[in-house]
Design a protein around this motif. Structure first.
Motif, short mmCIF file in Angstrom:
data_model
loop_
_atom_site.label_atom_id
_atom_site.label_comp_id
_atom_site.label_asym_id
_atom_site.label_seq_id
_atom_site.Cartn_x
_atom_site.Cartn_y
_atom_site.Cartn_z
N ARG A 1 0.85 -1.19 0.00
CA ARG A 1 0.00 0.00 0.00
C ARG A 1 0.88 1.23 0.00
N PHE A 2 0.70 2.10 -0.97
CA PHE A 2 1.44 3.35 -1.04
C PHE A 2 0.67 4.42 -0.27
N THR A 3 1.38 5.18 0.54
CA THR A 3 0.74 6.15 1.41
C THR A 3 1.61 7.39 1.57
N GLN A 4 0.97 8.52 1.80
CA GLN A 4 1.70 9.76 2.08
C GLN A 4 2.14 9.81 3.53
N ASP A 5 1.49 9.03 4.40
CA ASP A 5 1.79 9.07 5.83
C ASP A 5 1.92 7.65 6.37
N VAL A 6 3.13 7.10 6.27
CA VAL A 6 3.38 5.72 6.70
C VAL A 6 3.06 5.54 8.17
N ALA A 7 3.46 6.50 9.02
CA ALA A 7 3.23 6.38 10.47
C ALA A 7 1.74 6.29 10.78
N ALA A 8 0.92 7.12 10.16
CA ALA A 8 -0.52 7.09 10.41
C ALA A 8 -1.14 5.80 9.91
N MET A 9 -0.73 5.34 8.70
CA MET A 9 -1.27 4.09 8.16
C MET A 9 -0.84 2.91 9.02
N ARG A 10 0.38 2.97 9.55
CA ARG A 10 0.86 1.91 10.44
C ARG A 10 0.00 1.87 11.70
N ARG A 11 -0.26 3.03 12.31
CA ARG A 11 -1.13 3.08 13.51
C ARG A 11 -2.50 2.50 13.20
N PHE A 12 -3.04 2.82 12.02
CA PHE A 12 -4.35 2.32 11.61
C PHE A 12 -4.35 0.79 11.52
N LEU A 13 -3.34 0.23 10.85
CA LEU A 13 -3.29 -1.22 10.69
C LEU A 13 -3.01 -1.94 12.00
N VAL A 14 -2.20 -1.34 12.87
CA VAL A 14 -1.97 -1.92 14.20
C VAL A 14 -3.28 -1.92 14.99
N ALA A 15 -4.07 -0.83 14.87
CA ALA A 15 -5.36 -0.78 15.55
C ALA A 15 -6.32 -1.84 15.03
N LEU A 16 -6.15 -2.23 13.75
CA LEU A 16 -6.96 -3.32 13.19
C LEU A 16 -6.51 -4.68 13.70
N GLY A 17 -5.31 -4.76 14.27
CA GLY A 17 -4.82 -6.02 14.83
C GLY A 17 -3.57 -6.57 14.19
N LEU A 18 -2.98 -5.86 13.22
CA LEU A 18 -1.74 -6.32 12.61
C LEU A 18 -0.55 -5.97 13.50
N THR A 19 0.57 -6.64 13.28
CA THR A 19 1.79 -6.42 14.06
C THR A 19 2.92 -6.06 13.11
N SER A 20 3.67 -5.01 13.45
CA SER A 20 4.84 -4.64 12.64
C SER A 20 5.89 -5.72 12.74
N THR A 21 6.46 -6.09 11.59
CA THR A 21 7.50 -7.12 11.60
C THR A 21 8.86 -6.56 11.19
N SER A 22 8.88 -5.49 10.38
CA SER A 22 10.14 -4.84 10.04
C SER A 22 9.85 -3.44 9.51
N SER A 23 10.88 -2.61 9.55
CA SER A 23 10.73 -1.24 9.04
C SER A 23 12.09 -0.70 8.63
N SER A 24 12.06 0.29 7.74
CA SER A 24 13.30 0.93 7.32
C SER A 24 13.68 1.99 8.34
N GLU A 25 14.97 2.32 8.38
CA GLU A 25 15.45 3.32 9.34
C GLU A 25 14.80 4.68 9.12
N ASP A 26 14.52 5.03 7.86
CA ASP A 26 13.95 6.34 7.57
C ASP A 26 12.42 6.36 7.67
N GLY A 27 11.79 5.22 7.97
CA GLY A 27 10.34 5.16 8.14
C GLY A 27 9.55 5.14 6.86
N SER A 28 10.21 4.95 5.71
CA SER A 28 9.50 4.96 4.44
C SER A 28 8.91 3.60 4.07
N TRP A 29 9.24 2.55 4.82
CA TRP A 29 8.75 1.20 4.57
C TRP A 29 8.46 0.51 5.88
#
Length: 124
Positions: free
Chosen positions: A7-35
């Motif tokens: 999913r391409f997004t202008q706001d990765v942090a906000a989309m991440r919070r949204f998906l975590v609220a849905l019940g998903l778990t972060s498994t990896s991320s880039s240092e700059d937060g773009s992935w």
């Protein structure tokens, strides 16, 4: 072979919070937060990609298919070639990736198994 919608997004942090609220778990991320990669407890995975750092002009809200495999990318490339599809394996900053164009003209990626995180971190 694992299917990963990206999913391409202008706001990765906000989309991440949204998906975590849905019940998903972060498994990896880039240092700059773009992935960010996230997994669902019941199965499935989604990648979030910043539109600001995407190699293409993919608009926010677009979703592309991507794949990952433990199989050697050369074996996947050979099957694709036998079926009439040209592909190429390249070294990306995040690991080896096979690029192929699907019948609709969209480029797809198949990422090989990564043992070196190439500047990415696991989990939150």
């Amino acid at each position: 072979m694992k299917v990963t919608p990206v999913r391409f997004t202008q706001d990765v942090a906000a989309m991440r919070r949204f998906l975590v609220a849905l019940g998903l778990t972060s498994t990896s991320s880039s240092e700059d937060g773009s992935w960010v990669s996230l997994e669902a407890a019941g199965g499935g995975e989604v990648g979030l990609h910043s539109t600001a750092t995407a190699n293409s002009a993919t608009p926010a809200g677009s979703t592309d298919l991507a794949f990952s495999t433990n199989e050697p990318l050369e074996a996947v490339a050979a099957r694709l070639q036998q079926a009439g599809f040209d592909s190429r394996v390249v070294e990306e900053p995040y690991g080896r990736v096979l690029h192929v164009t699907d019948p609709d003209g969209r480029e797809l990626e198949v990422q090989g198994t990564t043992t070196d995180l190439h500047g990415y971190s696991e989990g939150d």
